[in-house]
Design a protein around this motif. Structure first.
Motif, PDB file in Angstrom:
ATOM      1  N   GLU A  88      60.954  57.418  -0.680  1.00 53.01           N
ATOM      2  CA  GLU A  88      60.371  57.464  -2.143  1.00 53.01           C
ATOM      3  C   GLU A  88      61.043  57.290  -3.365  1.00 53.01           C
ATOM      4  OE1 GLU A  88      57.178  60.340  -4.690  1.00 53.01           O
ATOM      5  OE2 GLU A  88      57.723  60.637  -2.629  1.00 53.01           O
ATOM      6  N   LEU A  89      62.499  57.532  -3.236  1.00 54.98           N
ATOM      7  CA  LEU A  89      63.403  57.480  -4.088  1.00 54.98           C
ATOM      8  C   LEU A  89      63.696  55.954  -4.139  1.00 54.98           C
ATOM      9  CD1 LEU A  89      65.736  60.370  -3.774  1.00 54.98           C
ATOM     10  CD2 LEU A  89      64.473  59.729  -5.816  1.00 54.98           C
ATOM     11  N   GLY A  90      63.747  55.076  -3.257  1.00 53.41           N
ATOM     12  CA  GLY A  90      64.309  53.992  -3.209  1.00 53.41           C
ATOM     13  C   GLY A  90      63.042  53.044  -3.856  1.00 53.41           C
ATOM     14  N   ALA A  91      61.867  53.476  -3.294  1.00 51.79           N
ATOM     15  CA  ALA A  91      60.584  52.486  -4.018  1.00 51.79           C
ATOM     16  C   ALA A  91      60.507  52.809  -5.392  1.00 51.79           C
ATOM     17  CB  ALA A  91      59.310  53.238  -3.218  1.00 51.79           C
ATOM     18  N   SER A  92      60.998  53.983  -5.866  1.00 53.31           N
ATOM     19  CA  SER A  92      60.876  54.251  -7.604  1.00 53.31           C
ATOM     20  C   SER A  92      62.173  53.894  -8.242  1.00 53.31           C
ATOM     21  CB  SER A  92      60.839  55.851  -7.462  1.00 53.31           C
ATOM     22  OG  SER A  92      59.824  56.198  -7.056  1.00 53.31           O
ATOM     23  N   GLY A  93      62.759  52.970  -7.648  1.00 58.05           N
ATOM     24  CA  GLY A  93      64.269  52.287  -8.545  1.00 58.05           C
ATOM     25  C   GLY A  93      65.332  52.941  -8.354  1.00 58.05           C
ATOM     26  N   ALA A  94      65.482  54.015  -7.350  1.00 55.75           N
ATOM     27  CA  ALA A  94      66.778  54.577  -7.555  1.00 55.75           C
ATOM     28  C   ALA A  94      67.652  53.732  -6.273  1.00 55.75           C
ATOM     29  CB  ALA A  94      66.696  55.959  -6.897  1.00 55.75           C
ATOM     30  N   PHE A  95      69.181  53.806  -6.632  1.00 56.78           N
ATOM     31  CA  PHE A  95      69.815  53.420  -5.542  1.00 56.78           C
ATOM     32  C   PHE A  95      70.351  54.563  -4.362  1.00 56.78           C
ATOM     33  CE2 PHE A  95      73.733  52.138  -3.321  1.00 56.78           C
ATOM     34  CZ  PHE A  95      73.806  50.966  -3.270  1.00 56.78           C
ATOM     35  N   VAL A  96      69.707  54.351  -3.389  1.00 60.11           N
ATOM     36  CA  VAL A  96      70.144  55.627  -2.448  1.00 60.11           C
ATOM     37  C   VAL A  96      71.100  55.523  -1.606  1.00 60.11           C
ATOM     38  CG1 VAL A  96      68.662  57.138  -0.811  1.00 60.11           C
ATOM     39  CG2 VAL A  96      67.344  55.857  -2.623  1.00 60.11           C
ATOM     40  N   ILE A  97      72.118  56.601  -1.371  1.00 56.47           N
ATOM     41  CA  ILE A  97      72.961  56.652  -0.507  1.00 56.47           C
ATOM     42  C   ILE A  97      72.344  57.484   0.777  1.00 56.47           C
ATOM     43  CG2 ILE A  97      75.116  57.659   0.179  1.00 56.47           C
ATOM     44  CD1 ILE A  97      75.938  57.276  -2.723  1.00 56.47           C
ATOM     45  N   VAL A  98      72.005  56.895   1.741  1.00 55.35           N
ATOM     46  CA  VAL A  98      71.393  57.625   2.995  1.00 55.35           C
ATOM     47  C   VAL A  98      72.448  58.086   3.847  1.00 55.35           C
ATOM     48  CG1 VAL A  98      69.909  57.135   4.905  1.00 55.35           C
ATOM     49  CG2 VAL A  98      69.583  55.878   2.790  1.00 55.35           C
ATOM     50  N   SER A  99      72.455  59.505   4.016  1.00 50.74           N
ATOM     51  CA  SER A  99      73.479  60.073   4.732  1.00 50.74           C
ATOM     52  C   SER A  99      72.776  60.928   5.825  1.00 50.74           C
ATOM     53  CB  SER A  99      74.217  61.015   3.831  1.00 50.74           C
ATOM     54  OG  SER A  99      75.152  61.699   4.496  1.00 50.74           O
ATOM     55  N   ASP A 100      73.445  60.838   6.925  1.00 44.97           N
ATOM     56  CA  ASP A 100      72.990  61.606   8.322  1.00 44.97           C
ATOM     57  C   ASP A 100      74.220  61.500   9.103  1.00 44.97           C
ATOM     58  OD1 ASP A 100      71.580  63.112  10.258  1.00 44.97           O
ATOM     59  OD2 ASP A 100      69.782  62.552   9.154  1.00 44.97           O
ATOM     60  N   LEU A 101      74.066  62.238  10.256  1.00 45.00           N
ATOM     61  CA  LEU A 101      75.159  62.437  11.242  1.00 45.00           C
ATOM     62  C   LEU A 101      75.695  60.834  11.722  1.00 45.00           C
ATOM     63  CD1 LEU A 101      74.546  65.461  13.169  1.00 45.00           C
ATOM     64  CD2 LEU A 101      76.515  64.804  11.770  1.00 45.00           C
ATOM     65  N   LYS A 102      74.709  59.934  12.165  1.00 47.26           N
ATOM     66  CA  LYS A 102      74.698  59.032  12.913  1.00 47.26           C
ATOM     67  C   LYS A 102      74.642  57.779  11.907  1.00 47.26           C
ATOM     68  CE  LYS A 102      73.966  60.833  17.370  1.00 47.26           C
ATOM     69  NZ  LYS A 102      73.197  60.776  18.525  1.00 47.26           N
ATOM     70  N   ASP A 103      75.727  56.591  11.944  1.00 55.28           N
ATOM     71  CA  ASP A 103      75.696  55.514  11.029  1.00 55.28           C
ATOM     72  C   ASP A 103      74.432  54.778  11.361  1.00 55.28           C
ATOM     73  OD1 ASP A 103      76.957  53.927   9.076  1.00 55.28           O
ATOM     74  OD2 ASP A 103      76.946  52.560  10.815  1.00 55.28           O
ATOM     75  N   GLU A 104      73.927  54.559  12.612  1.00 57.72           N
ATOM     76  CA  GLU A 104      72.933  53.633  13.066  1.00 57.72           C
ATOM     77  C   GLU A 104      71.685  54.108  12.564  1.00 57.72           C
ATOM     78  OE1 GLU A 104      71.037  51.850  17.289  1.00 57.72           O
ATOM     79  OE2 GLU A 104      72.787  53.342  17.274  1.00 57.72           O
ATOM     80  N   ALA A 105      71.424  55.356  12.786  1.00 53.52           N
ATOM     81  CA  ALA A 105      70.482  56.130  12.174  1.00 53.52           C
ATOM     82  C   ALA A 105      70.121  56.088  10.577  1.00 53.52           C
ATOM     83  CB  ALA A 105      70.216  57.596  12.582  1.00 53.52           C
ATOM     84  N   CYS A 106      71.294  55.972   9.893  1.00 50.93           N
ATOM     85  CA  CYS A 106      71.297  55.827   8.546  1.00 50.93           C
ATOM     86  C   CYS A 106      70.764  54.396   8.319  1.00 50.93           C
ATOM     87  CB  CYS A 106      72.793  56.106   7.801  1.00 50.93           C
ATOM     88  SG  CYS A 106      73.296  57.825   7.963  1.00 50.93           S
ATOM     89  N   ARG A 107      71.324  53.573   8.858  1.00 59.26           N
ATOM     90  CA  ARG A 107      71.223  52.214   8.622  1.00 59.26           C
ATOM     91  C   ARG A 107      69.706  51.693   8.781  1.00 59.26           C
ATOM     92  NH1 ARG A 107      75.787  49.219   7.005  1.00 59.26           N
ATOM     93  NH2 ARG A 107      77.569  50.214   7.637  1.00 59.26           N
ATOM     94  N   ALA A 108      69.101  52.425   9.778  1.00 59.49           N
ATOM     95  CA  ALA A 108      67.706  52.099   9.925  1.00 59.49           C
ATOM     96  C   ALA A 108      66.921  52.470   8.697  1.00 59.49           C
ATOM     97  CB  ALA A 108      67.060  52.886  11.054  1.00 59.49           C
ATOM     98  N   VAL A 109      67.049  53.642   7.825  1.00 60.86           N
ATOM     99  CA  VAL A 109      66.468  54.165   6.832  1.00 60.86           C
ATOM    100  C   VAL A 109      66.889  52.947   5.678  1.00 60.86           C
ATOM    101  CG1 VAL A 109      66.163  55.830   5.189  1.00 60.86           C
ATOM    102  CG2 VAL A 109      66.186  56.406   7.602  1.00 60.86           C
ATOM    103  N   VAL A 110      68.040  52.612   5.761  1.00 69.71           N
ATOM    104  CA  VAL A 110      68.613  51.636   4.779  1.00 69.71           C
ATOM    105  C   VAL A 110      67.485  50.142   4.916  1.00 69.71           C
ATOM    106  CG1 VAL A 110      70.325  49.908   3.979  1.00 69.71           C
ATOM    107  CG2 VAL A 110      70.931  52.520   4.326  1.00 69.71           C
ATOM    108  N   ASP A 111      67.290  49.956   6.068  1.00 73.08           N
ATOM    109  CA  ASP A 111      66.487  48.520   6.255  1.00 73.08           C
ATOM    110  C   ASP A 111      65.339  48.893   5.900  1.00 73.08           C
ATOM    111  OD1 ASP A 111      68.728  47.346   7.343  1.00 73.08           O
ATOM    112  OD2 ASP A 111      68.356  47.735   9.430  1.00 73.08           O
ATOM    113  N   GLU A 112      64.722  50.112   6.195  1.00 72.02           N
ATOM    114  CA  GLU A 112      63.345  50.269   5.719  1.00 72.02           C
ATOM    115  C   GLU A 112      63.404  50.282   4.089  1.00 72.02           C
ATOM    116  OE1 GLU A 112      60.833  53.357   7.403  1.00 72.02           O
ATOM    117  OE2 GLU A 112      62.548  54.296   8.369  1.00 72.02           O
ATOM    118  N   ILE A 113      64.154  50.776   3.416  1.00 72.27           N
ATOM    119  CA  ILE A 113      64.203  50.946   2.122  1.00 72.27           C
ATOM    120  C   ILE A 113      64.303  49.224   1.292  1.00 72.27           C
ATOM    121  CG2 ILE A 113      65.488  51.415  -0.034  1.00 72.27           C
ATOM    122  CD1 ILE A 113      66.235  54.016   1.247  1.00 72.27           C
ATOM    123  N   ALA A 114      65.201  48.435   1.879  1.00 73.91           N
ATOM    124  CA  ALA A 114      65.320  47.304   1.901  1.00 73.91           C
ATOM    125  C   ALA A 114      63.978  46.210   2.031  1.00 73.91           C
ATOM    126  CB  ALA A 114      66.334  46.255   2.725  1.00 73.91           C
ATOM    127  N   ALA A 115      63.303  46.639   3.053  1.00 79.91           N
ATOM    128  CA  ALA A 115      62.113  46.000   3.355  1.00 79.91           C
ATOM    129  C   ALA A 115      60.741  46.113   2.331  1.00 79.91           C
ATOM    130  CB  ALA A 115      61.465  46.322   4.643  1.00 79.91           C
TER     131      ALA A 115
END
Length: 254
Positions: A29-56
């Motif tokens: 929701e933050l990404g869709a509202s114009g924020a630059f989002v730092i997606v943080s969690d334990l595993k890089d691969e899982a973070c990157r999956a959300v980054v890809d969703e935001i980019a899409a």
């Protein structure tokens, strides 16, 4: 995501525990509202999956894998926001775990320490470095993810309940300290929400039982928590700080 939209253009947000559940929904929701989002969690691969969703969806974000119990990692994340992402303006300290279900007199000490370390110390470590970074940008807004169990007890969950109660004290104290320096700090208290933390670990029968605990007769949705969280981060909540806001379907009303 909800159909409520805020304008977070030009603002950078950290969201911990963002790979799934509430954190993922808030990051989207933050990404869709114009924020630059730092997606943080334990595993890089899982973070990157959300980054890809935001980019899409046309948003911008970066992954930052980190353990919230590692204070050095929290310092590095705040520094990353400043040096690589235009500063830090918002943070959602959402990472947390449930822990084993066991009476207090039987609760293993190592599990107590782990729950407290992630759910309470991890929030402090985040704020310890997020606040100085926000001061350097002229202010900001922090939302700490508590729970209905920040205000009521729940059998067999001593460390979780203790951590969520403690988180409210931390939130109120920081809000008082920085109110005149342009930083707002609030807490959100969800009831039982339909996230992988619940659905992957509980049977349909148990889920139905949990739903019955809420006067609305159902479990909440991640988007319902995200909507309130994003409101509190936004300038529309400019006179709200040090507060604890429930999203509980009436759970705490009786």
């Amino acid at each position: 995501m909800t159909d409520i939209r805020f304008d977070f253009s030009g603002r950078t947000a950290i969201v911990t525990g963002a790979a799934s559940g509430l954190g993922r929904e808030i990051a989207l929701e933050l990404g869709a509202s114009g924020a630059f989002v730092i997606v943080s969690d334990l595993k890089d691969e899982a973070c990157r999956a959300v980054v890809d969703e935001i980019a899409a969806a046309g948003g911008k974000s970066k992954a930052f894998a980190a353990d919230v119990t590692d204070e050095d990692a929290m310092r590095e994340m705040a520094s990353f926001a400043e040096k690589d992402c235009g500063g830090l303006h918002m943070a959602v300290n959402n990472a947390g775990i449930g822990g084993p279900s066991m009476p207090t007199g039987d609760y293993p000490s190592q599990d107590w320490r782990r729950v407290i370390d992630i759910n309470l110390n991890g929030v402090f470590y985040g704020m310890r470095w997020q606040i100085p970074a926000m001061l350097r940008t002229g202010g900001g807004s922090i939302v700490n993810m508590s729970s209905i169990l920040g205000s009521v007890g729940f059998a067999n969950s001593a460390p979780y309940v203790a951590a969520k109660h403690g988180l409210l004290g931390l939130t109120k104290t920081a809000a008082m300290e920085y109110a005149q320096q342009g930083i707002r700090v609030n807490a959100v208290g969800p009831a039982f929400i339909d996230t992988p933390l619940l659905s992957a670990n509980l049977s349909p029968e148990v889920m139905e039982g949990l739903a019955a605990l809420h006067p609305m007769g159902r479990i909440g949705k991640p988007a319902e928590v995200s909507a309130l969280t994003c409101f509190l981060l936004s300038n529309r909540a400019s006179f709200i700080t040090g507060s604890y806001h429930l999203v509980d379907g009436g759970y705490t009303a009786p």
